[in-house]
Design an enzyme around this catalytic site. Structure first.
Site, short mmCIF file in Angstrom:
data_model
loop_
_atom_site.label_atom_id
_atom_site.label_comp_id
_atom_site.label_asym_id
_atom_site.label_seq_id
_atom_site.Cartn_x
_atom_site.Cartn_y
_atom_site.Cartn_z
N LYS A 116 0.67 -1.32 -0.10
CA LYS A 116 -0.07 0.09 -0.05
C LYS A 116 1.01 1.23 -0.12
O LYS A 116 0.66 2.38 -0.74
CB LYS A 116 -0.96 0.07 1.15
CG LYS A 116 -2.22 -0.72 0.82
CD LYS A 116 -3.00 -0.34 2.00
CE LYS A 116 -4.53 -1.24 1.91
NZ LYS A 116 -5.50 -0.89 3.02
N LYS A 199 -10.97 -11.11 -10.23
CA LYS A 199 -12.24 -11.23 -9.40
C LYS A 199 -12.74 -9.87 -9.42
O LYS A 199 -12.20 -8.80 -10.00
CB LYS A 199 -11.70 -11.38 -7.85
CG LYS A 199 -11.71 -12.77 -7.46
CD LYS A 199 -11.33 -12.81 -6.07
CE LYS A 199 -12.24 -12.51 -4.96
NZ LYS A 199 -11.60 -12.66 -3.52
N LYS A 202 -13.65 -3.51 -6.58
CA LYS A 202 -13.85 -2.30 -6.96
C LYS A 202 -12.60 -1.29 -7.24
O LYS A 202 -12.58 -0.11 -7.73
CB LYS A 202 -14.73 -1.26 -5.93
CG LYS A 202 -13.93 -1.35 -4.72
CD LYS A 202 -15.04 -0.86 -3.36
CE LYS A 202 -14.35 -1.11 -2.00
NZ LYS A 202 -15.38 -1.35 -1.09
#
Ligand code: TRP
Length: 333
Positions: A116, A199, A202
């Site tokens: 991240k 998959k 979002k």
């Protein structure tokens, strides 16, 4: 009794993949007593969302919407404990103690932090993003949790929670239940309608490939009609060579409760399969959307449900926090 904790970050709309893959299982699991009594806690972890949210009001809105959605999909406030993390101050309080129990080196090895922070490149990387696993450890340990159902990406965070619990117990005496990560009962694997090898997600998918639980019927029908298939024209459940068609079959199967292989025998063309899958999703979501809008229109009711959840959560969490503080020998207030 097995205490189970699942948490979800309020970071945007819930999509069909979240629902059929995991959330529907939360709702179904709450009533099941097979294999022993289960006591489920579900946290909406808004403090975790703060690690990356900047604009004011975004977290609050996402929190209330996610809460309404969790009740709409059928979590029963009389059985499951649904609460907002920041409503139970013990999370922040124990979080600090966890930060003081985990080492800088251990946190530095967390792959999610490495990913991240690398992805944020020139953006602000908060210290919270780094210490996040300590807060997650607090979330888990506060409830004397036995099982934490998580996907692969969260296993490392449950492992570090175990390490923290063992270290604390070793230093200060038996205080925490040592939890374990469990693989959630597999729901449907829903893939992106436009890229059926990935998959539904979002963060990586396209709008056209993703069905939100709040999409209106026309939108859903349109997305299914445009779903990516292949050109050989045969309806068969075969994920490897026919990912698009298989995804439609799997979604339809999850809606109607029949195996995808037997559904496949009923179709000779893609068009009707797309229409039926779309309609099945519309029907599946209709009562969920109705309940969602009802709750969003009655904020008082929603607030009451969340207060009740927070009260139940706090009743457990406050006892654990007091036990930890006393083990360390902090001066009682
Ligand atoms: N870190 C988890 C995620 O990003 C969310 C989470 C926070 C969580 N606290 C938790 C999950 C406790 C399980 C238990 O998905």
């Amino acid at each position: 009794m097995t205490r189970v904790l699942s948490c979800i970050q309020p970071t945007g709309e819930v999509h069909l993949g979240n629902y059929l893959g995991a959330l529907r299982g939360w709702a179904q699991g709450q009533h099941s007593v097979a294999g022993g009594q289960r006591d489920a806690f579900h946290g909406i972890v808004d403090l975790h969302a703060l690690t990356v949210t900047e604009a004011p009001e975004v977290v609050g809105r996402a929190t209330v919407e996610l809460a309404a959605m969790l009740f709409a999909i059928g979590l029963d406030p009389d059985i499951a404990t649904v609460f907002v993390q920041s409503h139970v101050a013990e999370h922040s309080q124990l979080g600090w103690m966890m930060e003081c129990t985990v080492s800088f080196g251990e946190l530095s090895r967390m792959t999610q932090f490495k990913d991240k922070s690398a992805r944020r490149e020139s953006e602000f990387v908060s210290a919270g993003l780094f210490t996040y696993p300590a807060l997650q450890a607090a979330d888990i340990l506060l409830y004397d949790t036995n099982e934490v159902p998580v996907g692969e990406d969260q296993r490392q965070h449950v492992e570090i929670t175990r390490d923290i619990a063992l270290r604390f117990n070793h230093r200060f005496g038996e205080t925490f239940v040592v939890p374990k990560a469990v693989t959630p009962k597999a729901g449907a694997r829903v893939m992106d309608l436009q890229d059926p090898t990935a998959k539904m997600s979002k963060s990586t998918g396209s709008d056209a490939g993703l069905v939100n639980l709040l999409d209106d019927p026309a939108e859903i029908a349109r997305k299914f009609k445009r779903a990516m298939t292949d050109s050989d024209g045969e309806v068969r459940f075969d994920r490897a060579s026919k990912p698009g068609v298989s995804n439609l079959l799997e979604i339809l199967a999850a809606c109607v409760g029949e195996p995808p292989e037997s559904l496949a025998t009923r179709y000779t063309q893609y068009g009707p399969l797309k229409t039926d899958a779309g309609e099945a999703v519309v029907e599946l979501l209709r009562p969920i959307q109705a309940r969602y809008h009802e709750l969003m229109g009655d904020r008082g009711e929603l607030q009451a449900l969340l207060r009740k959840g927070a009260d139940k959560a706090r009743a457990v969490a406050s006892v654990t926090l007091a036990r930890a503080q006393s083990a360390v020998g902090m001066l009682p207030a």
